[in-house]
Write a protein that holds these residues in place. Structure first.
Motif, short mmCIF file in Angstrom:
data_model
loop_
_atom_site.label_atom_id
_atom_site.label_comp_id
_atom_site.label_asym_id
_atom_site.label_seq_id
_atom_site.Cartn_x
_atom_site.Cartn_y
_atom_site.Cartn_z
N PHE A 83 0.84 -1.20 0.00
CA PHE A 83 0.00 0.00 0.00
C PHE A 83 0.87 1.25 0.00
O PHE A 83 0.64 2.18 -0.78
CB PHE A 83 -0.94 -0.02 1.20
CG PHE A 83 -1.87 1.16 1.29
CD1 PHE A 83 -2.60 1.59 0.19
CD2 PHE A 83 -2.05 1.82 2.49
CE1 PHE A 83 -3.47 2.67 0.28
CE2 PHE A 83 -2.91 2.89 2.59
CZ PHE A 83 -3.63 3.33 1.49
N SER A 84 1.88 1.28 0.84
CA SER A 84 2.79 2.43 0.90
C SER A 84 3.48 2.65 -0.44
O SER A 84 3.61 3.80 -0.89
CB SER A 84 3.84 2.22 1.98
OG SER A 84 3.25 2.21 3.25
N ALA A 85 3.90 1.58 -1.11
CA ALA A 85 4.55 1.70 -2.41
C ALA A 85 3.59 2.25 -3.46
O ALA A 85 3.97 3.09 -4.28
CB ALA A 85 5.10 0.34 -2.84
N VAL A 86 2.34 1.80 -3.42
CA VAL A 86 1.33 2.31 -4.36
C VAL A 86 1.13 3.80 -4.15
O VAL A 86 1.13 4.60 -5.09
CB VAL A 86 0.00 1.53 -4.21
CG1 VAL A 86 -1.13 2.23 -4.95
CG2 VAL A 86 0.17 0.10 -4.70
N VAL A 87 0.95 4.20 -2.89
CA VAL A 87 0.73 5.61 -2.58
C VAL A 87 1.93 6.46 -2.98
O VAL A 87 1.78 7.53 -3.57
CB VAL A 87 0.39 5.79 -1.07
CG1 VAL A 87 0.43 7.25 -0.67
CG2 VAL A 87 -0.98 5.18 -0.76
N GLU A 88 3.14 6.00 -2.69
CA GLU A 88 4.35 6.73 -3.06
C GLU A 88 4.44 6.96 -4.57
O GLU A 88 4.97 7.97 -5.01
CB GLU A 88 5.60 5.98 -2.58
CG GLU A 88 5.98 6.25 -1.15
CD GLU A 88 6.36 7.69 -0.89
OE1 GLU A 88 7.06 8.32 -1.71
OE2 GLU A 88 5.96 8.19 0.16
N SER A 126 -7.19 -0.25 -8.27
CA SER A 126 -6.73 -1.34 -9.15
C SER A 126 -5.41 -1.93 -8.66
O SER A 126 -5.08 -3.06 -9.02
CB SER A 126 -6.60 -0.86 -10.59
OG SER A 126 -5.47 -0.02 -10.73
N GLU A 127 -4.66 -1.17 -7.85
CA GLU A 127 -3.34 -1.64 -7.44
C GLU A 127 -3.28 -2.19 -6.02
O GLU A 127 -2.30 -2.82 -5.65
CB GLU A 127 -2.33 -0.50 -7.60
CG GLU A 127 -2.13 -0.12 -9.06
CD GLU A 127 -1.05 0.93 -9.26
OE1 GLU A 127 -0.13 1.02 -8.41
OE2 GLU A 127 -1.11 1.65 -10.26
N ILE A 128 -4.32 -1.96 -5.22
CA ILE A 128 -4.31 -2.44 -3.84
C ILE A 128 -5.73 -2.74 -3.39
O ILE A 128 -6.67 -2.03 -3.76
CB ILE A 128 -3.62 -1.40 -2.89
CG1 ILE A 128 -3.36 -1.98 -1.51
CG2 ILE A 128 -4.45 -0.14 -2.79
CD1 ILE A 128 -2.17 -2.88 -1.44
N GLU A 129 -5.89 -3.79 -2.61
CA GLU A 129 -7.21 -4.18 -2.11
C GLU A 129 -7.57 -3.32 -0.89
O GLU A 129 -6.82 -3.25 0.08
CB GLU A 129 -7.20 -5.65 -1.71
CG GLU A 129 -8.54 -6.14 -1.21
CD GLU A 129 -8.51 -7.60 -0.78
OE1 GLU A 129 -9.34 -7.96 0.05
OE2 GLU A 129 -7.63 -8.34 -1.27
N LEU A 130 -8.72 -2.66 -0.99
CA LEU A 130 -9.22 -1.79 0.08
C LEU A 130 -10.63 -2.23 0.46
O LEU A 130 -11.39 -2.67 -0.40
CB LEU A 130 -9.23 -0.33 -0.36
CG LEU A 130 -7.88 0.22 -0.85
CD1 LEU A 130 -8.06 1.60 -1.47
CD2 LEU A 130 -6.88 0.28 0.29
N THR A 131 -10.98 -2.09 1.73
CA THR A 131 -12.31 -2.47 2.19
C THR A 131 -13.33 -1.37 1.91
O THR A 131 -14.43 -1.63 1.45
CB THR A 131 -12.28 -2.79 3.71
OG1 THR A 131 -11.33 -3.83 3.92
CG2 THR A 131 -13.64 -3.22 4.21
#
Length: 153
Positions: A83-88, A126-131
């Motif tokens: 998640f941190s990598a996606v956000v960065e 699309s890059e990370i699973e979120l609830t």
């Protein structure tokens, strides 16, 4: 521990980091060499992390601010690292916080318009699973400052 000179120097630099040493020294009541040494020490000790230019969001066509509240059922190191990598990797996300309470993470996103935000949103999901993802568009910026209070130092 910071003394009154250090705090005054930090106050000046928070308002204008391009202030010449002599001007800072005159305003603080020191000669330029001790003032310069104090600034060097404040940098070495980590009080001054970096000196930057604050840019105009409107001039750069990113005047829309969106706060994105995220909930997840993933609370493990591997997911957090991903998640941190996606956000960065998403430059429109300019702030990223892990929260207490009902929201797990809070993002601040700057974009030109709703359509641009939707592209950021689509990329994120699309890059990370979120609830759960909840977005709020800021209608008006009432206060914004990068100046930190010096009363507690």
């Amino acid at each position: 521990m910071l003394d009154k000179f250090d705090k005054h120097i930090l106050e000046i630099l928070q308002n204008d980091a391009t202030s010449p040493i002599q001007d800072i020294a005159d305003r603080v009541g020191l000669s330029s060499t001790p003032c310069w040494r104090r600034i060097q020490r404040l940098e070495q000790d980590g009080y001054i992390e970096k000196r930057v230019a604050l840019l105009s969001p409107e001039k750069l066509n990113v005047g829309v601010t969106v706060f994105v509240a995220i909930k997840t059922n993933q609370h493990n190191k591997q997911w957090y690292s991903q998640f941190s990598a996606v956000v960065e990797a998403i430059p429109q996300i300019v702030e990223f916080y892990r929260m207490s309470g009902d929201t797990d993470y809070l993002l601040r996103v700057v974009v030109p318009d709703i359509k641009s935000f939707d592209r950021v949103y689509q990329r994120l999901i699309s890059e990370i699973e979120l609830t759960d993802v909840s977005s709020s568009f800021a209608m008006e910026q009432i206060k914004f400052t990068t100046r930190l209070p010096l009363d507690y130092a």
